[in-house]
Motif scaffolding. Structure first.
Motif, PDB file in Angstrom:
ATOM      1  N   PHE A  28      -8.933  49.212   5.247  1.00  0.00           N
ATOM      2  CA  PHE A  28      -8.574  47.899   4.731  1.00  0.00           C
ATOM      3  C   PHE A  28      -8.647  47.795   3.215  1.00  0.00           C
ATOM      4  N   PHE A  29      -9.542  48.510   2.589  1.00  0.00           N
ATOM      5  CA  PHE A  29      -9.726  48.342   1.152  1.00  0.00           C
ATOM      6  C   PHE A  29      -9.184  49.501   0.331  1.00  0.00           C
ATOM      7  N   ASN A  30      -8.509  50.438   0.961  1.00  0.00           N
ATOM      8  CA  ASN A  30      -7.919  51.549   0.237  1.00  0.00           C
ATOM      9  C   ASN A  30      -6.399  51.471   0.355  1.00  0.00           C
ATOM     10  N   ILE A  31      -5.837  50.299   0.015  1.00  0.00           N
ATOM     11  CA  ILE A  31      -4.403  50.072   0.064  1.00  0.00           C
ATOM     12  C   ILE A  31      -3.883  50.089  -1.365  1.00  0.00           C
ATOM     13  N   LYS A  32      -2.859  50.917  -1.596  1.00  0.00           N
ATOM     14  CA  LYS A  32      -2.336  51.050  -2.951  1.00  0.00           C
ATOM     15  C   LYS A  32      -0.831  51.246  -2.898  1.00  0.00           C
ATOM     16  N   TYR A  33      -0.111  50.558  -3.795  1.00  0.00           N
ATOM     17  CA  TYR A  33       1.331  50.703  -3.898  1.00  0.00           C
ATOM     18  C   TYR A  33       1.629  51.325  -5.255  1.00  0.00           C
ATOM     19  N   THR A  34       2.447  52.378  -5.256  1.00  0.00           N
ATOM     20  CA  THR A  34       2.797  53.060  -6.495  1.00  0.00           C
ATOM     21  C   THR A  34       4.305  53.214  -6.578  1.00  0.00           C
ATOM     22  N   LEU A  35       4.875  52.815  -7.711  1.00  0.00           N
ATOM     23  CA  LEU A  35       6.295  53.008  -7.968  1.00  0.00           C
ATOM     24  C   LEU A  35       6.474  54.180  -8.911  1.00  0.00           C
ATOM     25  N   THR A  36       7.266  55.160  -8.486  1.00  0.00           N
ATOM     26  CA  THR A  36       7.655  56.236  -9.383  1.00  0.00           C
ATOM     27  C   THR A  36       9.092  55.935  -9.812  1.00  0.00           C
ATOM     28  N   ALA A  37       9.726  56.849 -10.482  1.00  0.00           N
ATOM     29  CA  ALA A  37      11.096  56.627 -10.950  1.00  0.00           C
ATOM     30  C   ALA A  37      12.067  56.392  -9.790  1.00  0.00           C
ATOM     31  N   ASP A  38      11.819  57.021  -8.640  1.00  0.00           N
ATOM     32  CA  ASP A  38      12.770  56.892  -7.533  1.00  0.00           C
ATOM     33  C   ASP A  38      12.132  56.660  -6.166  1.00  0.00           C
ATOM     34  N   THR A  39      10.826  56.392  -6.138  1.00  0.00           N
ATOM     35  CA  THR A  39      10.125  56.280  -4.861  1.00  0.00           C
ATOM     36  C   THR A  39       9.064  55.182  -4.894  1.00  0.00           C
ATOM     37  N   ASP A  91       1.070  41.132  -7.955  1.00  0.00           N
ATOM     38  CA  ASP A  91       1.984  40.356  -8.793  1.00  0.00           C
ATOM     39  C   ASP A  91       3.405  40.618  -8.307  1.00  0.00           C
ATOM     40  N   LYS A  92       3.900  39.725  -7.422  1.00  0.00           N
ATOM     41  CA  LYS A  92       5.216  39.941  -6.827  1.00  0.00           C
ATOM     42  C   LYS A  92       6.326  39.926  -7.872  1.00  0.00           C
ATOM     43  N   ASP A  93       6.246  39.019  -8.847  1.00  0.00           N
ATOM     44  CA  ASP A  93       7.293  38.948  -9.870  1.00  0.00           C
ATOM     45  C   ASP A  93       7.389  40.256 -10.650  1.00  0.00           C
ATOM     46  N   ARG A  94       6.257  40.795 -11.043  1.00  0.00           N
ATOM     47  CA  ARG A  94       6.244  42.068 -11.762  1.00  0.00           C
ATOM     48  C   ARG A  94       6.763  43.202 -10.880  1.00  0.00           C
ATOM     49  N   PHE A  95       6.401  43.157  -9.594  1.00  0.00           N
ATOM     50  CA  PHE A  95       6.875  44.158  -8.646  1.00  0.00           C
ATOM     51  C   PHE A  95       8.397  44.084  -8.518  1.00  0.00           C
ATOM     52  N   TYR A  96       8.944  42.863  -8.336  1.00  0.00           N
ATOM     53  CA  TYR A  96      10.403  42.679  -8.250  1.00  0.00           C
ATOM     54  C   TYR A  96      11.084  43.214  -9.503  1.00  0.00           C
ATOM     55  N   HIS A  97      10.545  42.869 -10.664  1.00  0.00           N
ATOM     56  CA  HIS A  97      11.136  43.304 -11.931  1.00  0.00           C
ATOM     57  C   HIS A  97      11.134  44.836 -12.022  1.00  0.00           C
ATOM     58  N   ALA A  98      10.036  45.460 -11.646  1.00  0.00           N
ATOM     59  CA  ALA A  98       9.936  46.926 -11.697  1.00  0.00           C
ATOM     60  C   ALA A  98      10.931  47.572 -10.739  1.00  0.00           C
ATOM     61  N   ILE A  99      11.113  46.993  -9.564  1.00  0.00           N
ATOM     62  CA  ILE A  99      12.085  47.520  -8.606  1.00  0.00           C
ATOM     63  C   ILE A  99      13.503  47.378  -9.170  1.00  0.00           C
ATOM     64  N   GLN A 100      13.810  46.191  -9.735  1.00  0.00           N
ATOM     65  CA  GLN A 100      15.153  45.961 -10.275  1.00  0.00           C
ATOM     66  C   GLN A 100      15.466  46.875 -11.454  1.00  0.00           C
ATOM     67  N   GLU A 101      14.451  47.209 -12.250  1.00  0.00           N
ATOM     68  CA  GLU A 101      14.678  48.147 -13.348  1.00  0.00           C
ATOM     69  C   GLU A 101      15.107  49.509 -12.817  1.00  0.00           C
ATOM     70  N   ARG A 102      14.536  49.910 -11.700  1.00  0.00           N
ATOM     71  CA  ARG A 102      14.822  51.226 -11.134  1.00  0.00           C
ATOM     72  C   ARG A 102      16.074  51.228 -10.255  1.00  0.00           C
ATOM     73  N   VAL A 103      16.365  50.074  -9.622  1.00  0.00           N
ATOM     74  CA  VAL A 103      17.535  49.961  -8.740  1.00  0.00           C
ATOM     75  C   VAL A 103      18.331  48.724  -9.163  1.00  0.00           C
ATOM     76  N   PRO A 104      19.209  48.856 -10.147  1.00  0.00           N
ATOM     77  CA  PRO A 104      19.977  47.707 -10.636  1.00  0.00           C
ATOM     78  C   PRO A 104      20.869  47.057  -9.574  1.00  0.00           C
ATOM     79  N   ALA A 105      21.189  47.769  -8.490  1.00  0.00           N
ATOM     80  CA  ALA A 105      22.024  47.197  -7.432  1.00  0.00           C
ATOM     81  C   ALA A 105      21.302  46.098  -6.658  1.00  0.00           C
TER      82      ALA A 105
END
Length: 117
Positions: A28-39, A91-105
């Motif tokens: 439960f407490f070892n949950i982590k989300y990581t964005l790389t350039a394509d994953t 931070d959902k807004d920051r997450f959305y922004h980071a995803i959109q930077e990597r996937v402009p579609a």
């Protein structure tokens, strides 16, 4: 105060409850989300799920109580080719922004989510 069988029972029960409680804490407490350039990597306890950003078709807010690698009910569902996952970035807004930077579609939709155009 305690007889021999009571002590044995306490030890026996402890041998199962303590490791189980520790395992649940790790999960439960070892949950982590990581964005790389394509994953997007979703680490939950002892497993890591890898999702190609190009495979994401849409991201929508959800309050679904389905089993998911998240502790919050303020969640987002990410649908991708081959499945979906529900997560809860801090931070959902920051997450959305980071995803959109990597996937402009992926463009903002009417439901405060993202959809591939």
């Amino acid at each position: 105060m305690y007889n021999n069988s009571s002590i044995k029972r306490i030890i026996f029960i402890s041998l199962f409850t303590i490791p189980t409680a520790l395992l649940l804490l790790v999960l439960f407490f070892n949950i982590k989300y990581t964005l790389t350039a394509d994953t997007l990597l979703v680490k939950n306890g002892f497993s890591t799920q890898s999702i190609s950003l190009e495979d994401i078709t849409n991201i929508t807010p959800t309050s679904s109580t389905l089993s998911a690698p998240t502790l919050s009910l303020d969640r987002i569902e990410i649908r991708y080719e081959g499945g979906s996952i529900v997560i809860s970035p801090k931070d959902k807004d920051r997450f959305y922004h980071a995803i959109q930077e990597r996937v402009p579609a992926l463009k903002t939709d009417d439901n405060n989510g993202l959809i591939k155009s």
